[in-house]
Write a protein that holds these residues in place. Sequence first.
Motif, mmCIF file in Angstrom:
data_model
loop_
_atom_site.group_PDB
_atom_site.id
_atom_site.type_symbol
_atom_site.label_atom_id
_atom_site.label_comp_id
_atom_site.label_asym_id
_atom_site.label_seq_id
_atom_site.Cartn_x
_atom_site.Cartn_y
_atom_site.Cartn_z
ATOM 1 N N LEU A 65 0.763 -1.084 0.012
ATOM 2 C CA LEU A 65 0.086 0.189 0.227
ATOM 3 C C LEU A 65 0.764 1.341 -0.033
ATOM 4 C CD1 LEU A 65 -2.725 1.418 0.421
ATOM 5 C CD2 LEU A 65 -2.514 1.017 2.886
ATOM 6 N N LEU A 66 2.021 0.999 0.944
ATOM 7 C CA LEU A 66 2.877 2.416 0.930
ATOM 8 C C LEU A 66 3.896 2.413 -0.248
ATOM 9 C CD1 LEU A 66 3.801 2.336 4.902
ATOM 10 C CD2 LEU A 66 1.902 3.487 3.620
ATOM 11 N N LYS B 257 -2.536 7.731 2.155
ATOM 12 C CA LYS B 257 -2.216 6.234 2.515
ATOM 13 C C LYS B 257 -2.669 6.126 4.008
ATOM 14 C CE LYS B 257 1.044 5.942 -1.169
ATOM 15 N NZ LYS B 257 2.372 5.705 -1.424
ATOM 16 N N TYR C 186 -6.296 5.043 3.701
ATOM 17 C CA TYR C 186 -6.387 3.833 3.440
ATOM 18 C C TYR C 186 -5.907 2.567 4.217
ATOM 19 C CZ TYR C 186 -7.076 5.897 -1.415
ATOM 20 O OH TYR C 186 -7.620 6.478 -2.460
ATOM 21 N N GLY D 108 -6.855 1.721 -2.429
ATOM 22 C CA GLY D 108 -5.237 1.821 -2.673
ATOM 23 C C GLY D 108 -4.512 0.550 -3.190
#
Length: 343
Positions: free
Chosen positions: A39-40, A91, A94, A125
Motif C-alpha cells: 500500500l505504501l 495512505k 487507506y 489503494g
Amino acid sequence: MRARAAAPVDEMGCHVIPEYNRQNNSVASQNLQVLISLLLSSQTKDQHTFAAVQNIRHHFHPLEITPQRILSLDDALLDNLIHGVGFHAKKTVYMKKIAAQLAPGGPLDEKIPTTLEELVKTFAGIGPKMGILYLQNAQPYADAGNSGASSELSEQGTADIATSDEYGLAVDTHVLRLSQQFRLVFPIPRKPTITPEIARMQLEQIVPKEQWKETNPMLVGFGQTICGSRSKKCDECLLSGTGLCAADKRKGNRLKRPAKELDDEELDSHTLVKSEVKLDEELGSQIQVKTEGKSFSQPRIKLKRDSISSSLAQEPNLAVDIEDLAIARRRRLRPRQQTNTSK
C-alpha cells in the motif's frame, strides 16, 4: 548482470520482513505487513517504503502489528510514522480503512482475500500490481505453527494462500519502462498508450508462468542499478551494441536513418514548382520537394547551401528564410515565419 550488485528491491522490497519479525510474528501479522508495504509503495522508492514500515514495527515493538493496534493509532501519529512515502496523508486513510475491515468483528473478520479480483475490489489503494505481489509473497496460513511464539491474530477460519507463481506478472514503473525499451510490448489498436495492464497481458504471453514471480524483482533491480530512467550505465549492460535496446547510449549502436544528399545535378534535374519546408518535431527538419506530376520526401535531407540558396531565390513568396531554417535545424525549433507585407 543482476547478480553483480544487490538492488534496493532485494534488501528493502515489499516482500522483505526483518528476521526478528519473521521469527516472532505470526503469519497473519507478516501477511499484514506485506499488504501495508505494498500500500505504501505506490509512487515511493523501496528505501522510503521500508523505512516507513520499520517505523510502524518499532512503534509497536516488541508486539506485532495487528489491525487493532493500527486502529488505536491517532491519525496524526500514523501519518507521521509514514511521512516519508508519497501521498502519505491519503495512505493513512487507506490503512485505517484496511485495518477496520480486517479487525475482529469487521467485514472481513481478519480474513485477507486470496484472489486478485477480491483484493483489488475490497481494499482501497490496492491495484492489480500490488494484489499480484501480495499473492506471490504472502505466507500460507497452514504454516502458522512454525512462524513463532506469539500469535495475537486469529488463525482459525482464515483463508489459506497457496504458494504459486501463476497469479500474474506484476508490472510497475520499472517493468513498464524497460519492457517498452526492450521492444517487448507494443501499443494495441485504438490505444496508443501502453498501460501497465496492456503490458502485463503481452508479457504474460511471452514469459513462462514459472518465471512470472521472478521477472518483477529482476527488472526492478535492473532499473534501479544499471538502467535507470535518467542515468543509464550502457557500458555495463550486455544488451548494449546488440540493437535490442532502444535507449542504447553507446556511439554508433542506435539505429539511424541514413541522410541523403542531393547534388547540384540531381537538384537541377527537377523543375521546382513549389518548395515547402517542414519541421518534424522528432526527426528534425524534413524538406519536401514537389515536382511536376509527382512529389518525393526524404527525412533529414541534407542539401548543399549554394544549391538551395539559388533555388529558393526563385521563390519570392517562400515562407521560410534559409538563415532561419539553419538556426531552426540546430535548435530543433520551428522556423520563424515571415509576414508578407507586399500587396
